[in-house]
Design a protein around this motif. Structure first.
Motif, PDB file in Angstrom:
ATOM      1  N   TYR A 569       0.925  -1.229  -0.060  1.00 23.98           N
ATOM      2  CA  TYR A 569       0.140  -0.041  -0.118  1.00 23.98           C
ATOM      3  C   TYR A 569       0.847   1.277   0.017  1.00 23.98           C
ATOM      4  O   TYR A 569       0.464   2.260  -0.708  1.00 23.98           O
ATOM      5  N   ASP A 570       1.980   1.161   0.574  1.00 28.30           N
ATOM      6  CA  ASP A 570       2.945   2.253   0.888  1.00 28.30           C
ATOM      7  C   ASP A 570       3.881   2.393  -0.306  1.00 28.30           C
ATOM      8  O   ASP A 570       5.047   3.023  -0.083  1.00 28.30           O
ATOM      9  N   SER A 571       3.966   1.415  -1.438  1.00 30.34           N
ATOM     10  CA  SER A 571       4.866   1.357  -2.396  1.00 30.34           C
ATOM     11  C   SER A 571       4.270   1.595  -3.818  1.00 30.34           C
ATOM     12  O   SER A 571       3.796   0.744  -4.530  1.00 30.34           O
ATOM     13  N   PRO A 572       4.123   2.759  -4.251  1.00 30.17           N
ATOM     14  CA  PRO A 572       3.307   3.243  -5.460  1.00 30.17           C
ATOM     15  C   PRO A 572       4.280   2.703  -6.574  1.00 30.17           C
ATOM     16  O   PRO A 572       3.517   2.361  -7.473  1.00 30.17           O
ATOM     17  N   SER A 573       5.556   2.817  -6.367  1.00 34.75           N
ATOM     18  CA  SER A 573       6.410   2.359  -7.657  1.00 34.75           C
ATOM     19  C   SER A 573       5.988   0.860  -7.702  1.00 34.75           C
ATOM     20  O   SER A 573       5.973   0.313  -9.045  1.00 34.75           O
ATOM     21  N   LYS A 574       5.743  -0.267  -6.988  1.00 34.09           N
ATOM     22  CA  LYS A 574       5.569  -1.471  -7.106  1.00 34.09           C
ATOM     23  C   LYS A 574       4.060  -1.661  -7.366  1.00 34.09           C
ATOM     24  O   LYS A 574       3.978  -2.574  -8.337  1.00 34.09           O
ATOM     25  N   ILE A 591      -9.551   3.885  -9.964  1.00 36.24           N
ATOM     26  CA  ILE A 591      -9.124   3.121  -9.129  1.00 36.24           C
ATOM     27  C   ILE A 591      -8.770   3.489  -7.582  1.00 36.24           C
ATOM     28  O   ILE A 591      -8.539   4.515  -7.150  1.00 36.24           O
ATOM     29  N   ASN A 592      -9.464   2.651  -6.866  1.00 37.84           N
ATOM     30  CA  ASN A 592      -9.655   2.811  -5.034  1.00 37.84           C
ATOM     31  C   ASN A 592      -8.964   1.918  -4.491  1.00 37.84           C
ATOM     32  O   ASN A 592      -8.832   0.707  -4.463  1.00 37.84           O
ATOM     33  N   LYS A 593      -8.021   2.592  -3.891  1.00 36.03           N
ATOM     34  CA  LYS A 593      -6.679   1.734  -3.112  1.00 36.03           C
ATOM     35  C   LYS A 593      -6.994   1.597  -1.578  1.00 36.03           C
ATOM     36  O   LYS A 593      -7.254   2.756  -1.025  1.00 36.03           O
ATOM     37  N   GLN A 594      -7.110   0.662  -1.121  1.00 34.71           N
ATOM     38  CA  GLN A 594      -7.317   0.222   0.099  1.00 34.71           C
ATOM     39  C   GLN A 594      -6.200  -0.790   0.940  1.00 34.71           C
ATOM     40  O   GLN A 594      -6.080  -1.908   0.155  1.00 34.71           O
ATOM     41  N   ALA A 595      -5.854  -0.388   2.280  1.00 33.12           N
ATOM     42  CA  ALA A 595      -5.209  -1.390   2.908  1.00 33.12           C
ATOM     43  C   ALA A 595      -5.838  -2.452   3.704  1.00 33.12           C
ATOM     44  O   ALA A 595      -6.829  -2.222   4.215  1.00 33.12           O
ATOM     45  N   LEU A 596      -5.511  -3.587   3.423  1.00 35.35           N
ATOM     46  CA  LEU A 596      -6.281  -4.871   3.711  1.00 35.35           C
ATOM     47  C   LEU A 596      -6.534  -4.665   5.576  1.00 35.35           C
ATOM     48  O   LEU A 596      -7.489  -4.993   5.925  1.00 35.35           O
TER      49      LEU A 596
END
Length: 679
Positions: A569-574, A591-596
């Protein structure tokens, strides 16, 4: 439409040669082409010798042309085959399972990555149970940064264990690193610890390259010493010397998103600027006797010296080779055809390395130059300004438009984005980059004079600060970037077809050419509409293959929700490297990004002590990375298992009542793969 092909002989030769290269790349024929080349060459010679009369020559001339192009086609196939080192009988890959040690020579300047250094070694010997034997082939060697000894160009190294095959992309749409290295005849890589290798000697496979690498290191040291700010020094190093390894992701993203990344890649643009300033410096000598001989020699020598300073990088070699042929052609015959000159330079480069035809930089550089040569005069002459300042501005604008028009279809295919304000960003940034490049070269020239170098370093620092300020400002403008564009090779060809026939219509003023362009646009639009229609109906669940991580996408039409572990989640490059390509293929624009570990309420889920149950599209998806739920018989449609919670599927079924059990890539004991469920 009648084309006077006799005016473009090398264009015809190059087209036939490239066709042969592409034939080998895509079809990999196992045929030995040399006998066919010799046979057809003999036939060509016989036909040529017995068709000297005017009447007979008129009959046989088309056949001579056909035979000549066939020879070049087969030469393209043959040279590509000869270049394919994987076919060598002594290639170490044929003994991969038996290798205990291998020995080779470092053949490039080590590159610095985020956590490692990487370098290429050419193998010379391998040790198996039967003893040492001679071998061939190349390996990408990765060493951790904390290693005390870093091998340099020319070092002979002994390495323990066998290298591994480079893995194919783990996910759809992901950059194919395996294919990228294969085009350089590199099929294996090795991640090693310091105790697993030893430097046993030193040699210099290429003294010229060794000197070039030494020059670049000394030049880079001067930039680092006299440019005060670390971030500005990194930009200067990329701009002047082509060293881009240390650029952080934020800088790369900003320049990419504004369509100005080419400024930080030493290539044709830089060679043009250096050529212009050198031409200006030496212009007073044009009146001297024999200047038409010694001036081209001086210009070519200085361009190649700059190539040496940059470490003879591939992009600079392409550009300098191209300009070398252009300068020679002008010196020999000032009315020479520029298209023949460009074709000849490309032919020579492909003769040395046929796989260059698949290199994005090679394709973009030659297409950009062709666009400038053909389109720039026509765009520039379409409007006539009386004011000299406005006219100069229009000349520069038309140059940018010509290059962009020629390259944007390729850009859409490879990079899936279009910088809306490319004209503004290039208009503002290129003049500033001119100054930065000239000041950078001046700093290298006076690096031995501390006072002058300090002043130039300070000024260069401020110029690059201004460059960055312009880029970041443009990047933040509304709708600065249209991304997520997905086109096929067929659609790219249709765009180029439309461009070519519009230009043909403007030249010949015949509607039939415009009709072909219109048909191409309609066909392109039809393919796009069909694809968008299919994407809107898409409902799928994707589990990505990203080593050490859990990543899941819930895709509904053109919307996607990414469920990621905290590290990812904290690695946009990956995310961009491993996931974005697949979402682009799916047409996902939102795109909706969520941490598990911190799911928001819009994802319906139930938490358990060892995982969570997500309800989505009527499906029950159980995600776990802890075996601490006291043998609860969880019922789910899909179970995604992480962190080696279970050894195998049988053990998982003791705890779970589930139709599909997926071990994600956070497991070490499993061999996970990308998995997708379509509904």
């Amino acid at each position: 439409m009648i084309i006077a092909w006799t005016l473009f002989p090398f264009v015809r030769f190059l087209a036939a040669f490239i066709s042969g290269i592409l034939c080998y790349i895509y079809f990999r024929p196992a045929y030995d082409f040399l006998p066919a080349i010799i046979s057809i060459t003999v036939l060509y010679t016989i036909v040529f010798l017995f068709s000297r009369g005017k009447v007979i020559m008129h009959i046989f001339r088309p056949w001579l042309g056909f035979l000549g192009l066939t020879i070049l086609f087969l030469c393209g196939c043959h040279i590509s085959q000869e270049n394919d080192q994987a076919l060598n009988t002594d290639h170490f890959g044929k003994h991969l399972g038996d290798i205990e040690y291998y020995c080779g020579v470092v053949i490039n300047d080590p590159e610095e990555k985020e956590k490692t250094y990487k370098t290429v070694i050419a193998l010379e010997d391998i040790k198996t149970k039967s003893g040492w034997k001679k071998t061939s082939g190349k390996v990408y060697l990765y060493l951790k940064k904390e290693n005390a000894s870093l091998p340099q160009y020319g070092d002979v190294v002994l390495v323990k264990d066998a290298p591994q095959l480079v893995s194919p992309p783990g996910n759809p749409g992901e950059f194919d690193y395996q294919a990228y290295l294969a085009r350089q005849n590199i099929f294996h890589q090795h991640f090693i610890k310091e105790e697993d290798f030893k430097i046993t000697g030193h040699t210099e496979p290429n003294p010229i390259l060794a000197w070039s690498i030494s020059l670049r290191r000394k030049s880079d040291a001067i930039l680092k010493k006299y440019i005060p700010s670390e971030s500005e020094y990194k930009i200067a190093s990329a701009l002047v010397l082509g060293i881009r390894n240390s650029l952080d992701n934020e800088i790369r993203s900003a320049y990419n998103n504004t369509g100005t990344m080419h400024i930080l890649a030493v290539s044709g643009l830089h060679i043009v600027l250096i050529f212009q300033i050198l031409s200006l410096i030496f212009s007073p000598f044009k009146k001297i006797k024999y200047s038409e001989i010694f001036l081209p020699v001086i210009l070519i020598s200085l361009l190649w010296f700059y190539a040496m300073i940059t470490g003879l990088s591939a992009s600079v070699l392409r550009a300098v080779t191209m300009f070398t042929f252009v300068i020679i052609a002008k010196a020999i015959n000032r009315n020479s055809n520029i298209y023949n000159t460009l074709a000849l330079s490309a032919f020579m480069l492909l003769l040395i390395d046929p796989m260059l035809i698949m290199d994005v930089g090679f394709q973009l550089s030659y297409i950009a130059v062709l666009g400038i040569v053909y389109l720039h005069p026509k765009i520039y002459q379409s409007i006539d300004f009386k004011n000299s300042i406005v006219e100069k501005a229009w000349e520069y604008t038309s140059l940018s438009l010509a290059a962009q028009l020629a390259t944007f279809p390729l850009g859409l295919l490879y990079f899936h984005q279009f910088p809306v304000y490319f004209l503004i960003s290039n208009y503002l940034l290129i003049p500033v980059s001119f100054l930065a490049l000239y000041f950078g070269l001046a700093l290298l020239a006076v690096g031995w004079i501390p006072i002058a170098a300090t002043v130039l370093g300070y000024l260069l620092d401020k110029i690059i600060w201004l460059m960055n300020a312009i880029v970041y400002t443009i990047e933040k403008l509304p709708l600065a970037l249209i991304d997520g564009i997905q086109i096929s090779q067929t659609q790219m060809i249709l765009i180029y077809t439309a461009i070519v026939f519009v230009l043909t219509f403007l030249y010949f003023k015949k509607l039939k050419y415009l009709s072909v362009a219109f048909f191409s646009v309609m066909l392109f639009s039809s393919f796009s509409l069909i694809k968008i229609s299919e994407q809107k109906k898409n409902i799928s669940l994707a589990i990505y293959n990203i080593k050490g991580h859990t990543a899941i996408a819930l895709i509904e039409g053109q919307k996607a929700t990414l469920l990621l572990d905290s590290g990812l989640y904290d690695s946009p490059s990956k995310i961009n490297y491993h996931i974005q390509g697949h979402l682009t293929m799916k047409g996902c624009t939102k795109i909706n990004k969520q941490a598990l570990n911190e799911l928001r309420p819009d994802i319906h889920h139930l938490k358990y002590s060892g995982g969570m149950l997500i309800i989505w599209q009527g499906k029950r998806i159980f995600i776990t990375n802890k075996k601490s739920y006291a043998r609860l018989k969880i019922s789910a449609d899909i179970a995604i298992i992480g962190k080696d919670v279970f050894k195998n599927t049988s053990e998982a079924l003791e705890y779970l009542d589930c139709q599909n059990i997926i071990f994600d890539s956070s497991n070490r004991r499993q061999n996970p793969a990308f998995t997708e469920f379509n509904y």
